[in-house]
Design a protein around this motif. Structure first.
Motif, PDB file in Angstrom:
ATOM      1  N   ALA A 167      -6.826   4.897  -0.037  1.00 50.76           N
ATOM      2  CA  ALA A 167      -7.239   5.467   1.629  1.00 50.76           C
ATOM      3  C   ALA A 167      -8.118   4.865   2.045  1.00 50.76           C
ATOM      4  N   ASN A 168      -8.926   3.916   1.864  1.00 48.10           N
ATOM      5  CA  ASN A 168      -9.461   3.200   2.572  1.00 48.10           C
ATOM      6  C   ASN A 168     -10.016   1.831   2.632  1.00 48.10           C
ATOM      7  N   TRP A 169      -8.963   1.070   2.690  1.00 48.79           N
ATOM      8  CA  TRP A 169      -8.742  -0.438   1.325  1.00 48.79           C
ATOM      9  C   TRP A 169      -8.958  -0.988   3.224  1.00 48.79           C
ATOM     10  N   GLU A 170      -8.580  -1.117   4.034  1.00 55.97           N
ATOM     11  CA  GLU A 170      -9.431  -1.743   5.207  1.00 55.97           C
ATOM     12  C   GLU A 170     -10.758  -1.445   5.395  1.00 55.97           C
ATOM     13  N   ALA A 171     -11.104  -0.905   5.633  1.00 56.13           N
ATOM     14  CA  ALA A 171     -12.628  -0.195   5.589  1.00 56.13           C
ATOM     15  C   ALA A 171     -13.325  -1.257   4.802  1.00 56.13           C
ATOM     16  N   VAL A 172     -13.180  -1.580   3.642  1.00 59.49           N
ATOM     17  CA  VAL A 172     -13.513  -2.418   2.300  1.00 59.49           C
ATOM     18  C   VAL A 172     -13.995  -3.888   2.712  1.00 59.49           C
ATOM     19  N   VAL A 173     -12.199  -4.084   3.335  1.00 61.10           N
ATOM     20  CA  VAL A 173     -11.821  -5.176   3.927  1.00 61.10           C
ATOM     21  C   VAL A 173     -12.953  -5.709   4.904  1.00 61.10           C
ATOM     22  N   ALA A 174     -13.130  -4.652   5.792  1.00 63.01           N
ATOM     23  CA  ALA A 174     -13.584  -5.239   6.594  1.00 63.01           C
ATOM     24  C   ALA A 174     -14.938  -5.006   5.786  1.00 63.01           C
ATOM     25  N   ASP A 175     -15.858  -4.969   5.500  1.00 57.04           N
ATOM     26  CA  ASP A 175     -17.663  -4.641   4.650  1.00 57.04           C
ATOM     27  C   ASP A 175     -17.476  -5.787   4.074  1.00 57.04           C
ATOM     28  N   ALA A 176     -16.097  -6.278   3.308  1.00 54.22           N
ATOM     29  CA  ALA A 176     -16.809  -7.663   2.304  1.00 54.22           C
ATOM     30  C   ALA A 176     -16.544  -8.591   3.260  1.00 54.22           C
ATOM     31  N   THR A 177     -16.392  -9.034   4.378  1.00 55.62           N
ATOM     32  CA  THR A 177     -16.632  -9.845   4.975  1.00 55.62           C
ATOM     33  C   THR A 177     -16.764  -9.484   6.505  1.00 55.62           C
ATOM     34  N   ALA A 178     -17.932  -8.676   6.183  1.00 58.27           N
ATOM     35  CA  ALA A 178     -18.563  -8.443   7.415  1.00 58.27           C
ATOM     36  C   ALA A 178     -19.596  -9.402   8.030  1.00 58.27           C
ATOM     37  N   ALA A 179     -19.817 -10.146   9.603  1.00 60.79           N
ATOM     38  CA  ALA A 179     -20.708 -11.373   9.763  1.00 60.79           C
ATOM     39  C   ALA A 179     -21.626 -10.934   9.148  1.00 60.79           C
ATOM     40  N   TRP A 183       0.274  -1.272   0.002  1.00 64.38           N
ATOM     41  CA  TRP A 183      -0.019  -0.192   0.228  1.00 64.38           C
ATOM     42  C   TRP A 183       0.865   1.282  -0.382  1.00 64.38           C
ATOM     43  N   ALA A 184       2.067   1.259   0.721  1.00 65.67           N
ATOM     44  CA  ALA A 184       3.345   2.373   1.047  1.00 65.67           C
ATOM     45  C   ALA A 184       3.303   2.317  -0.446  1.00 65.67           C
ATOM     46  N   ALA A 185       4.001   1.642  -1.238  1.00 66.68           N
ATOM     47  CA  ALA A 185       4.065   1.821  -2.463  1.00 66.68           C
ATOM     48  C   ALA A 185       2.724   2.361  -3.619  1.00 66.68           C
ATOM     49  N   ALA A 196      -8.896  11.122 -14.809  1.00 67.97           N
ATOM     50  CA  ALA A 196      -9.357  11.457 -14.328  1.00 67.97           C
ATOM     51  C   ALA A 196     -10.343  11.433 -13.405  1.00 67.97           C
ATOM     52  N   ALA A 197     -11.106  10.267 -13.723  1.00 68.09           N
ATOM     53  CA  ALA A 197     -11.884   9.227 -12.807  1.00 68.09           C
ATOM     54  C   ALA A 197     -11.094   7.993 -12.207  1.00 68.09           C
ATOM     55  N   ALA A 198     -10.182   7.473 -13.132  1.00 65.40           N
ATOM     56  CA  ALA A 198      -9.674   5.860 -12.230  1.00 65.40           C
ATOM     57  C   ALA A 198      -8.168   6.831 -11.557  1.00 65.40           C
ATOM     58  N   LEU A 199      -7.873   7.824 -11.606  1.00 66.76           N
ATOM     59  CA  LEU A 199      -6.980   8.368 -10.429  1.00 66.76           C
ATOM     60  C   LEU A 199      -8.312   8.766  -9.085  1.00 66.76           C
ATOM     61  N   ALA A 200      -8.956   9.353  -9.128  1.00 67.77           N
ATOM     62  CA  ALA A 200     -10.057   9.425  -8.311  1.00 67.77           C
ATOM     63  C   ALA A 200     -10.298   8.132  -7.531  1.00 67.77           C
ATOM     64  N   ALA A 201     -10.650   6.950  -8.504  1.00 73.82           N
ATOM     65  CA  ALA A 201     -10.734   5.987  -7.864  1.00 73.82           C
ATOM     66  C   ALA A 201      -9.405   5.084  -7.351  1.00 73.82           C
ATOM     67  N   ALA A 202      -8.674   5.231  -7.699  1.00 71.05           N
ATOM     68  CA  ALA A 202      -7.769   4.735  -7.203  1.00 71.05           C
ATOM     69  C   ALA A 202      -7.123   5.143  -5.850  1.00 71.05           C
ATOM     70  N   GLU A 203      -7.056   6.741  -5.668  1.00 71.24           N
ATOM     71  CA  GLU A 203      -7.323   7.062  -4.769  1.00 71.24           C
ATOM     72  C   GLU A 203      -7.750   6.866  -3.182  1.00 71.24           C
ATOM     73  N   LYS A 204      -8.992   6.834  -3.863  1.00 70.78           N
ATOM     74  CA  LYS A 204      -9.888   6.401  -2.147  1.00 70.78           C
ATOM     75  C   LYS A 204      -9.602   4.817  -1.985  1.00 70.78           C
ATOM     76  N   GLU A 240      -8.339  -8.166   0.250  1.00 70.04           N
ATOM     77  CA  GLU A 240      -6.642  -6.767   0.550  1.00 70.04           C
ATOM     78  C   GLU A 240      -5.953  -6.761  -0.911  1.00 70.04           C
ATOM     79  N   LEU A 241      -5.368  -8.679  -1.332  1.00 70.00           N
ATOM     80  CA  LEU A 241      -5.001  -7.971  -2.847  1.00 70.00           C
ATOM     81  C   LEU A 241      -5.670  -8.078  -4.340  1.00 70.00           C
ATOM     82  N   LEU A 242      -6.722  -8.109  -3.928  1.00 70.24           N
ATOM     83  CA  LEU A 242      -8.109  -7.821  -4.909  1.00 70.24           C
ATOM     84  C   LEU A 242      -7.444  -6.421  -5.379  1.00 70.24           C
ATOM     85  N   LEU A 243      -8.500  -5.484  -4.108  1.00 70.15           N
ATOM     86  CA  LEU A 243      -8.158  -4.504  -3.664  1.00 70.15           C
ATOM     87  C   LEU A 243      -7.209  -3.712  -4.436  1.00 70.15           C
TER      88      LEU A 243
END
Length: 454
Positions: free
Chosen positions: A319-331, A27-29, A308-316, A351-354
């Motif tokens: 910045a938010n991958w942890e929340a997306v992983v938590a939502d995708a695996t929420a019991a 993610w840092a890379a 521009a749209a691709a960059l905006a999506a990548a930025e999101k 996570e790897l997919l994101l």
């Protein structure tokens, strides 16, 4: 121009796209490839609803974007509002803004009051005509509530079995009369916006319900505000307004999309079902809405995203991958519980997919290779090349069921992505397009590796 990622990528084509390193630093890379931020410290805080559904929040949101005012967002869960917010805002409603200036803080609530206050504090660019020309704009702003009410009454009557066809027809006629009047007013003002050649407070006032009606009324009421492709518009000035708004840069982050507003119809049907049971009419609406949403998901995979749209999506994502992983695996998911989540142990695969999705979006945005012609960004170049090669080998080495999980995760995240809650419509389409292509790619690999069993 962005890079089109078609459905059903072959393995060799997929691996020609950048793969993320399967190491903790990935993610840092990825973040290093984002442009440096030079945004000033925001002096305004916008408090809006978590789901991005509130029309009154959208009005203020558009004004902030139109004026180019730096702001931060704080999301308020309308079902469980924090006590500090209820203490701060007497009505406890959204939106509200906090304005900081000269060491003082001012909290303003109610969308119409906020619009006027921000216009007073930040008069440029002006969103109201000069005093001598303001009467027509003020009259249109005042009339917006009547048009909104007419549309609501008509839509509610269509869904109410106790309302006669004659009553529905009368309410429809009143609604159409209101649209006729708005169409004529836009023409009189010269268009393409409601009061002339630039976005103003009248546009901010009408935008939320016109945007939703365009997508939702055909599904809930059989009423088409916008024409089918190739058909003449019933309201040409309103149609011209839709086209002009879609091209307005300030609208990019605020704009919802067809998928999100279609999915919201089905969500509301389930939320407001009596004792959790849908009536026949509600089931029919939900089927139409789910079908429209599914069609949009398939269509998004065929679109070529802008940089521009691709960059905006990548930025999101970054910045938010942890929340997306938590939502995708929420019991116990908090919303759209009808969508099947993945198991907790699938979190690493999500996570790897994101990360892979973010890398592909960065390539579409021209952020993966340098301007000199094809080499990776300078920092960590050789190491990242080695890491990418390892990740490519890892993808080829995945078992069929692992590819199936990857495909399921891509489709789930695509379906959960909501505009404007998570990002603007163009960015959402870019991200869904990449994810849906990745889903098809992984499904193809699962099928081939399983000998056609998966």
């Amino acid at each position: 121009m962005g890079i089109a990622i078609p459905i059903g990528l072959a393995v060799t084509t997929a691996l020609a796209l950048p793969m993320v390193p399967a190491v903790p630093t990935r993610w840092a890379a990825l973040a290093r490839r984002l442009p440096a931020s030079s945004a000033p410290t925001p002096a305004i805080t916008l408090y809006r609803d978590t789901n991005g559904w509130c029309p009154f929040c959208e009005r203020v949101w558009l004004q902030l974007e139109t004026k180019g005012l730096p702001y931060e967002e704080v999301l308020i869960n309308l079902r469980d509002k924090p006590q500090w917010y209820k203490d701060m805002v007497p009505t406890t409603l959204v939106p509200a803004v906090k304005i900081r200036s000269g060491g003082t803080e001012e909290v303003v609530w109610e969308s119409d009051v906020i619009l006027r206050r921000l216009e007073e504090l930040h008069p440029e660019p002006a969103m109201l005509p000069p005093d001598g020309e303001r009467a027509a704009a003020e009259a249109l702003i005042a009339e917006a509530g009547n048009l909104s009410s007419a549309g609501f009454r008509f839509a509610a009557a269509v869904r109410n079995a106790s309302v006669t066809q004659e009553e529905v027809a009368s309410l429809r006629a009143a609604f159409e009369d209101g649209l006729d009047a708005l169409d004529a007013a836009i023409a009189e003002g010269g268009g393409p916006f409601i009061c002339g050649g630039s976005v103003g407070l009248a546009d901010a006032t009408y935008l939320p319900f016109l945007e939703r009606w365009a997508v939702q009324l055909p599904l809930t009421s059989g009423f088409a505000l916008r024409p089918e492709e190739g058909e003449p518009p019933r309201w040409p000035q309103i149609e011209g307004w839709f086209v002009a708004m879609a091209e307005e840069p300030a609208y990019a982050r605020v704009r919802g999309d067809t998928y999100s507003w279609s999915a919201a119809v089905a969500a509301f049907q389930r939320i407001f079902a009596t004792n959790g049971t849908l009536s026949d009419a509600q089931r029919a609406v939900s089927r139409r809405a789910d079908g429209a949403a599914a069609l949009e998901l398939r269509r998004s995979a065929q679109a070529a995203p802008s940089a521009a749209a691709a960059l905006a999506a990548a930025e999101k994502i970054i910045a938010n991958w942890e929340a997306v992983v938590a939502d995708a695996t929420a019991a116990e998911p908090l919303s759209q519980a009808n969508l099947q989540r993945l198991e907790e142990e699938d979190g690493a695969a999500v996570e790897l997919l994101l990360a892979d999705c973010a890398a592909r979006l960065l390539q579409c945005a021209g952020r993966w290779e340098d301007e000199a012609g094809g080499e990776p960004a300078a920092e960590g170049g050789e190491e990242e090349e080695e890491e990418r090669a390892l990740c490519e080998a890892e993808l080829l080495g995945l078992e069929p069921l692992e590819h199936k999980v990857r495909a399921d995760a891509a489709r789930l995240v695509s379906a959960r992505l909501c505009a404007p809650r998570d990002m603007g419509a163009d960015a959402a389409e870019a991200m869904r397009g990449v994810l849906m292509a990745m889903a098809s790619e992984s499904e193809g690999l699962a099928w081939r590796k399983s000998g056609g069993l998966l």
